[in-house]
Design a protein around this motif. Structure first.
Motif, PDB file in Angstrom:
ATOM      1  N   ARG A   1      41.844 -20.224  13.708  1.00 48.51           N
ATOM      2  CA  ARG A   1      40.783 -19.321  14.138  1.00 48.51           C
ATOM      3  C   ARG A   1      39.601 -19.420  13.192  1.00 48.51           C
ATOM      4  O   ARG A   1      39.756 -19.732  12.013  1.00 48.51           O
ATOM      5  CB  ARG A   1      41.292 -17.888  14.231  1.00 48.51           C
ATOM      6  CG  ARG A   1      41.652 -17.236  12.909  1.00 48.51           C
ATOM      7  CD  ARG A   1      42.361 -15.898  13.139  1.00 48.51           C
ATOM      8  NE  ARG A   1      41.483 -14.925  13.777  1.00 48.51           N
ATOM      9  CZ  ARG A   1      41.936 -13.817  14.368  1.00 48.51           C
ATOM     10  NH1 ARG A   1      43.226 -13.557  14.405  1.00 48.51           N
ATOM     11  NH2 ARG A   1      41.074 -12.962  14.913  1.00 48.51           N
TER      12      ARG A   1
ATOM     13  N   ALA B   1      35.729 -15.206  22.022  1.00 50.66           N
ATOM     14  CA  ALA B   1      35.879 -13.765  22.188  1.00 50.66           C
ATOM     15  C   ALA B   1      34.556 -13.061  21.992  1.00 50.66           C
ATOM     16  O   ALA B   1      33.737 -13.464  21.156  1.00 50.66           O
ATOM     17  CB  ALA B   1      36.895 -13.235  21.183  1.00 50.66           C
TER      18      ALA B   1
ATOM     19  N   ALA C   1      44.826 -11.229  22.920  1.00 49.85           N
ATOM     20  CA  ALA C   1      44.478 -10.496  21.701  1.00 49.85           C
ATOM     21  C   ALA C   1      45.293  -9.220  21.622  1.00 49.85           C
ATOM     22  O   ALA C   1      45.485  -8.529  22.627  1.00 49.85           O
ATOM     23  CB  ALA C   1      42.991 -10.166  21.696  1.00 49.85           C
TER      24      ALA C   1
ATOM     25  N   CYS D   1      44.857 -17.230  26.497  1.00 48.69           N
ATOM     26  CA  CYS D   1      44.550 -16.661  25.195  1.00 48.69           C
ATOM     27  C   CYS D   1      44.742 -15.145  25.283  1.00 48.69           C
ATOM     28  O   CYS D   1      44.415 -14.543  26.317  1.00 48.69           O
ATOM     29  CB  CYS D   1      43.097 -16.999  24.865  1.00 48.69           C
ATOM     30  SG  CYS D   1      42.448 -16.302  23.362  1.00 48.69           S
TER      31      CYS D   1
ATOM     32  N   LEU E   1      37.834 -12.424  26.594  1.00 43.74           N
ATOM     33  CA  LEU E   1      38.273 -13.739  26.158  1.00 43.74           C
ATOM     34  C   LEU E   1      37.999 -14.777  27.235  1.00 43.74           C
ATOM     35  O   LEU E   1      38.280 -14.536  28.418  1.00 43.74           O
ATOM     36  CB  LEU E   1      39.769 -13.718  25.848  1.00 43.74           C
ATOM     37  CG  LEU E   1      40.219 -12.658  24.826  1.00 43.74           C
ATOM     38  CD1 LEU E   1      41.741 -12.600  24.754  1.00 43.74           C
ATOM     39  CD2 LEU E   1      39.642 -12.952  23.463  1.00 43.74           C
TER      40      LEU E   1
ATOM     41  N   MET F   1      45.725 -13.027  17.377  1.00 44.00           N
ATOM     42  CA  MET F   1      45.403 -13.836  18.554  1.00 44.00           C
ATOM     43  C   MET F   1      46.589 -14.722  18.901  1.00 44.00           C
ATOM     44  O   MET F   1      47.273 -15.243  18.011  1.00 44.00           O
ATOM     45  CB  MET F   1      44.180 -14.686  18.293  1.00 44.00           C
ATOM     46  CG  MET F   1      42.918 -13.890  18.007  1.00 44.00           C
ATOM     47  SD  MET F   1      42.453 -12.812  19.363  1.00 44.00           S
ATOM     48  CE  MET F   1      42.140 -14.014  20.665  1.00 44.00           C
TER      49      MET F   1
ATOM     50  N   TYR G   1      50.357  -7.662  23.975  1.00 44.61           N
ATOM     51  CA  TYR G   1      48.963  -8.066  23.866  1.00 44.61           C
ATOM     52  C   TYR G   1      48.151  -7.412  24.972  1.00 44.61           C
ATOM     53  O   TYR G   1      48.514  -7.466  26.147  1.00 44.61           O
ATOM     54  CB  TYR G   1      48.851  -9.599  23.890  1.00 44.61           C
ATOM     55  CG  TYR G   1      49.458 -10.178  22.644  1.00 44.61           C
ATOM     56  CD1 TYR G   1      50.840 -10.333  22.530  1.00 44.61           C
ATOM     57  CD2 TYR G   1      48.668 -10.493  21.546  1.00 44.61           C
ATOM     58  CE1 TYR G   1      51.417 -10.789  21.361  1.00 44.61           C
ATOM     59  CE2 TYR G   1      49.232 -10.975  20.380  1.00 44.61           C
ATOM     60  CZ  TYR G   1      50.608 -11.112  20.289  1.00 44.61           C
ATOM     61  OH  TYR G   1      51.182 -11.567  19.119  1.00 44.61           O
TER      62      TYR G   1
ATOM     63  N   TRP H   1      45.278 -11.768  11.959  1.00 41.58           N
ATOM     64  CA  TRP H   1      43.851 -11.502  11.942  1.00 41.58           C
ATOM     65  C   TRP H   1      43.119 -12.327  10.884  1.00 41.58           C
ATOM     66  O   TRP H   1      41.989 -12.748  11.080  1.00 41.58           O
ATOM     67  CB  TRP H   1      43.600 -10.016  11.705  1.00 41.58           C
ATOM     68  CG  TRP H   1      44.046  -9.533  10.356  1.00 41.58           C
ATOM     69  CD1 TRP H   1      45.278  -9.059  10.006  1.00 41.58           C
ATOM     70  CD2 TRP H   1      43.265  -9.497   9.152  1.00 41.58           C
ATOM     71  NE1 TRP H   1      45.318  -8.741   8.686  1.00 41.58           N
ATOM     72  CE2 TRP H   1      44.099  -8.993   8.124  1.00 41.58           C
ATOM     73  CE3 TRP H   1      41.954  -9.848   8.852  1.00 41.58           C
ATOM     74  CZ2 TRP H   1      43.651  -8.825   6.819  1.00 41.58           C
ATOM     75  CZ3 TRP H   1      41.504  -9.674   7.548  1.00 41.58           C
ATOM     76  CH2 TRP H   1      42.362  -9.170   6.553  1.00 41.58           C
TER      77      TRP H   1
ATOM     78  N   TYR I   1      41.986  -8.579  15.248  1.00 41.97           N
ATOM     79  CA  TYR I   1      43.028  -8.851  16.219  1.00 41.97           C
ATOM     80  C   TYR I   1      43.931 -10.011  15.834  1.00 41.97           C
ATOM     81  O   TYR I   1      43.457 -11.047  15.357  1.00 41.97           O
ATOM     82  CB  TYR I   1      42.418  -9.175  17.589  1.00 41.97           C
ATOM     83  CG  TYR I   1      41.875  -7.992  18.336  1.00 41.97           C
ATOM     84  CD1 TYR I   1      40.636  -7.455  18.028  1.00 41.97           C
ATOM     85  CD2 TYR I   1      42.614  -7.402  19.357  1.00 41.97           C
ATOM     86  CE1 TYR I   1      40.133  -6.373  18.723  1.00 41.97           C
ATOM     87  CE2 TYR I   1      42.124  -6.321  20.061  1.00 41.97           C
ATOM     88  CZ  TYR I   1      40.885  -5.811  19.743  1.00 41.97           C
ATOM     89  OH  TYR I   1      40.397  -4.732  20.438  1.00 41.97           O
TER      90      TYR I   1
ATOM     91  N   PHE J   1      36.674  -8.753  16.632  1.00 40.55           N
ATOM     92  CA  PHE J   1      37.565  -9.900  16.823  1.00 40.55           C
ATOM     93  C   PHE J   1      38.436 -10.135  15.613  1.00 40.55           C
ATOM     94  O   PHE J   1      39.632 -10.415  15.728  1.00 40.55           O
ATOM     95  CB  PHE J   1      36.736 -11.145  17.127  1.00 40.55           C
ATOM     96  CG  PHE J   1      37.533 -12.419  17.144  1.00 40.55           C
ATOM     97  CD1 PHE J   1      37.506 -13.300  16.067  1.00 40.55           C
ATOM     98  CD2 PHE J   1      38.322 -12.738  18.236  1.00 40.55           C
ATOM     99  CE1 PHE J   1      38.239 -14.468  16.077  1.00 40.55           C
ATOM    100  CE2 PHE J   1      39.067 -13.914  18.264  1.00 40.55           C
ATOM    101  CZ  PHE J   1      39.026 -14.778  17.181  1.00 40.55           C
TER     102      PHE J   1
END
Length: 123
Positions: A72, A24, A98, A96, A4, A34, A110, A53, A32, A29
């Motif tokens: 996102r 990312a 994930a 940030c 990230l 976020m 995370y 996600w 995940y 991705f």
């Protein structure tokens, strides 16, 4: 695992706006959750916002609700944090993060983190 990289931080006057981005790497991705967290000097890392996600579910800290928006774009492997009506107390390093299979607001849930981007709000 995802790598990230945050961008978009800077110095802004109170009442102003900034948009943070987190790019990312990795083909998973879209699997995940976020999140954005922040840490001010001398304080613990705190939750700001998370997004599922699919982007269909979001959660915000009370301190930023109505001012910040997380979003996102899975096609671009990027998550954003639009910050409006910024206050001096929003000053912090923004990270940030994930995580898989979680919608927790606890940073320990995370697994992958960016290096952080500094946001400074002057009064």
């Amino acid at each position: 695992q995802v790598q990230l990289v945050e961008s978009g931080g800077g110095l802004v006057q109170a009442g102003g706006s900034l948009r943070l981005s987190c790019a990312a790497s990795g083909r998973t991705f879209s699997s995940y959750t976020m999140g954005w967290f922040r840490q001010a000097p001398g304080k613990e890392r705190e939750f700001v916002a998370i997004i599922s996600w699919s982007g269909g579910s979001t959660t915000y800290a009370d301190s930023v609700k109505g001012r910040f928006t997380i979003s996102r774009d899975n096609a671009k492997n990027t998550v954003y944090l639009q910050m409006n009506s910024l206050k001096p107390e929003d000053t912090a390093v923004y990270y940030c993060a994930a995580g898989l299979g979680t919608m927790s607001t606890m940073h320990r849930r995370y697994s992958d983190w960016g290096q952080g981007t500094q946001v400074t709000v002057s009064s």
